[in-house]
Motif scaffolding. Structure first.
Motif, mmCIF file in Angstrom:
data_model
loop_
_atom_site.group_PDB
_atom_site.id
_atom_site.type_symbol
_atom_site.label_atom_id
_atom_site.label_comp_id
_atom_site.label_asym_id
_atom_site.label_seq_id
_atom_site.Cartn_x
_atom_site.Cartn_y
_atom_site.Cartn_z
ATOM 1 N N LEU A 1 0.869 -1.167 0.000
ATOM 2 C CA LEU A 1 0.000 0.000 0.000
ATOM 3 C C LEU A 1 0.913 1.226 0.000
ATOM 4 O O LEU A 1 1.664 1.448 0.946
ATOM 5 N N ILE A 2 0.865 1.976 -1.078
ATOM 6 C CA ILE A 2 1.757 3.118 -1.241
ATOM 7 C C ILE A 2 0.981 4.396 -0.942
ATOM 8 O O ILE A 2 0.003 4.707 -1.626
ATOM 9 N N CYS A 3 1.402 5.146 0.075
ATOM 10 C CA CYS A 3 0.725 6.403 0.401
ATOM 11 C C CYS A 3 1.322 7.515 -0.440
ATOM 12 O O CYS A 3 2.526 7.779 -0.379
ATOM 13 N N THR A 4 0.476 8.169 -1.230
ATOM 14 C CA THR A 4 0.966 9.252 -2.083
ATOM 15 C C THR A 4 1.132 10.540 -1.281
ATOM 16 O O THR A 4 1.696 11.510 -1.757
ATOM 17 N N GLY A 5 0.640 10.538 -0.024
ATOM 18 C CA GLY A 5 0.781 11.719 0.817
ATOM 19 C C GLY A 5 2.147 11.792 1.464
ATOM 20 O O GLY A 5 2.846 12.797 1.354
ATOM 21 N N CYS A 6 2.530 10.725 2.143
ATOM 22 C CA CYS A 6 3.779 10.760 2.907
ATOM 23 C C CYS A 6 4.834 9.823 2.340
ATOM 24 O O CYS A 6 5.977 9.831 2.800
ATOM 25 N N GLY A 7 4.463 9.012 1.375
ATOM 26 C CA GLY A 7 5.458 8.146 0.744
ATOM 27 C C GLY A 7 5.727 6.845 1.470
ATOM 28 O O GLY A 7 6.562 6.058 1.043
ATOM 29 N N GLN A 8 5.020 6.606 2.582
ATOM 30 C CA GLN A 8 5.233 5.362 3.313
ATOM 31 C C GLN A 8 4.643 4.185 2.537
ATOM 32 O O GLN A 8 3.621 4.322 1.865
ATOM 33 N N VAL A 9 5.293 3.046 2.649
ATOM 34 C CA VAL A 9 4.769 1.831 2.042
ATOM 35 C C VAL A 9 4.473 0.826 3.150
ATOM 36 O O VAL A 9 5.302 0.588 4.020
ATOM 37 N N THR A 10 3.252 0.314 3.145
ATOM 38 C CA THR A 10 2.863 -0.697 4.117
ATOM 39 C C THR A 10 2.737 -2.023 3.388
ATOM 40 O O THR A 10 2.134 -2.093 2.327
ATOM 41 N N GLU A 11 3.324 -3.051 3.974
ATOM 42 C CA GLU A 11 3.286 -4.358 3.348
ATOM 43 C C GLU A 11 2.203 -5.220 3.975
ATOM 44 O O GLU A 11 2.105 -5.322 5.184
ATOM 45 N N LEU A 12 1.383 -5.804 3.132
ATOM 46 C CA LEU A 12 0.373 -6.752 3.600
ATOM 47 C C LEU A 12 0.799 -8.147 3.188
ATOM 48 O O LEU A 12 1.510 -8.325 2.216
ATOM 49 N N THR B 1 2.326 -9.560 -7.347
ATOM 50 C CA THR B 1 2.620 -8.438 -6.464
ATOM 51 C C THR B 1 1.572 -7.373 -6.734
ATOM 52 O O THR B 1 1.383 -6.982 -7.876
ATOM 53 N N VAL B 2 0.877 -6.971 -5.698
ATOM 54 C CA VAL B 2 -0.140 -5.941 -5.840
ATOM 55 C C VAL B 2 0.424 -4.648 -5.269
ATOM 56 O O VAL B 2 0.941 -4.634 -4.151
ATOM 57 N N GLU B 3 0.370 -3.580 -6.048
ATOM 58 C CA GLU B 3 0.805 -2.279 -5.548
ATOM 59 C C GLU B 3 -0.392 -1.338 -5.625
ATOM 60 O O GLU B 3 -0.871 -1.031 -6.714
ATOM 61 N N ALA B 4 -0.885 -0.917 -4.486
ATOM 62 C CA ALA B 4 -2.053 -0.037 -4.446
ATOM 63 C C ALA B 4 -1.632 1.342 -3.973
ATOM 64 O O ALA B 4 -0.892 1.482 -2.995
ATOM 65 N N GLU B 5 -2.083 2.380 -4.697
ATOM 66 C CA GLU B 5 -1.773 3.751 -4.311
ATOM 67 C C GLU B 5 -2.964 4.375 -3.604
ATOM 68 O O GLU B 5 -4.111 4.126 -3.975
ATOM 69 N N GLY B 6 -2.703 5.186 -2.610
ATOM 70 C CA GLY B 6 -3.781 5.851 -1.904
ATOM 71 C C GLY B 6 -3.233 6.685 -0.769
ATOM 72 O O GLY B 6 -2.075 7.109 -0.802
ATOM 73 N N LEU B 7 -4.083 6.921 0.230
ATOM 74 C CA LEU B 7 -3.655 7.705 1.386
ATOM 75 C C LEU B 7 -3.712 6.848 2.636
ATOM 76 O O LEU B 7 -4.681 6.121 2.859
ATOM 77 N N CYS B 8 -2.681 6.946 3.465
ATOM 78 C CA CYS B 8 -2.657 6.188 4.712
ATOM 79 C C CYS B 8 -3.581 6.866 5.734
ATOM 80 O O CYS B 8 -4.073 7.984 5.513
ATOM 81 N N GLY B 9 -3.824 6.196 6.848
ATOM 82 C CA GLY B 9 -4.727 6.712 7.863
ATOM 83 C C GLY B 9 -4.345 8.095 8.349
ATOM 84 O O GLY B 9 -5.198 8.985 8.480
ATOM 85 N N ALA B 10 -3.049 8.311 8.605
ATOM 86 C CA ALA B 10 -2.592 9.598 9.121
ATOM 87 C C ALA B 10 -2.821 10.708 8.102
ATOM 88 O O ALA B 10 -3.249 11.809 8.452
ATOM 89 N N CYS B 11 -2.542 10.427 6.833
ATOM 90 C CA CYS B 11 -2.717 11.443 5.794
ATOM 91 C C CYS B 11 -4.199 11.737 5.568
ATOM 92 O O CYS B 11 -4.574 12.876 5.285
ATOM 93 N N ARG B 12 -5.040 10.709 5.689
ATOM 94 C CA ARG B 12 -6.473 10.912 5.458
ATOM 95 C C ARG B 12 -7.094 11.770 6.545
ATOM 96 O O ARG B 12 -7.987 12.570 6.287
ATOM 97 N N THR B 13 -6.616 11.612 7.778
ATOM 98 C CA THR B 13 -7.203 12.368 8.876
ATOM 99 C C THR B 13 -6.553 13.737 9.028
ATOM 100 O O THR B 13 -6.810 14.450 9.991
#
Ligand SMILES: [Zn+2]
Ligand SMILES: [Zn+2]
Length: 161
Positions: A102-113, A137-149
């Motif tokens: 899960l790639i956060c386009t806000g902060c650039g962090q990547v979370t692995e599931l 390999t699935v790569e999903a772009e979006g916003l993480c919880g911190a960036c969304r709030t």
């Protein structure tokens, strides 16, 4: 983490050389996806004259061992959060052939599931048309919880903590 990586390699009959260990350390220290040329810069602090092929060979080894993953979308590398986490069920035998990022386009962090349901859904969906999935390999772009709030962690270019 480096010590557990070293033990893992020994158990598999491979060797985490000093150079491979240095590169792995740089990937883990970055705490975010890091590109090969940033790694080369970091490596030159310890090994003057280190050349790109040196870094690529070390990265290939670490990828092969499942210690790091490549995020294709970013052409960057992250440490595998599962294989180096002794408390994780997959420790010592990760899933190099099926991972989700899960790639956060806000902060650039990547979370692995490591969600088997996603892999199973893909296998089920393709079986009917006769396709056999060997790796996914699935790569999903979006916003993480911190960036969304609205409390984004600022993106860091220097990788400093
Ligand atoms: Zn992993
Ligand atoms: Zn974020």
């Amino acid at each position: 983490m480096l010590d557990s990586a070293e033990r893992l390699c020994v158990a598999r009959g491979s060797r985490l050389t000093e150079l491979r260990r240095l590169v792995l350390g740089l990937v883990l220290d970055a705490g975010r996806p890091v590109g090969a040329y940033d790694l080369l810069d970091g490596l030159r602090a310890d090994k003057k004259g280190a050349a790109p092929p040196t870094v690529y060979r070390a990265l290939d080894f670490l990828l092969e061992q499942g210690l790091i993953h490549k995020i294709q979308r970013l052409s960057a590398f992250v440490g595998c959060t599962h294989v180096l986490d002794a408390s994780h069920a997959h420790a010592g035998g990760c899933h190099p052939h099926a991972a989700q990022f899960l790639i956060c386009t806000g902060c650039g962090q990547v979370t692995e599931l490591d969600d088997r349901n996603i892999v199973h859904a893909l296998v089920d969906a393709t079986r009917d048309i006769g396709f056999m999935v060997r790796q996914s390999t699935v790569e999903a772009e979006g916003l993480c919880g911190a960036c969304r709030t609205g409390s984004p962690v600022p993106a860091r270019a220097d990788g400093a903590p």
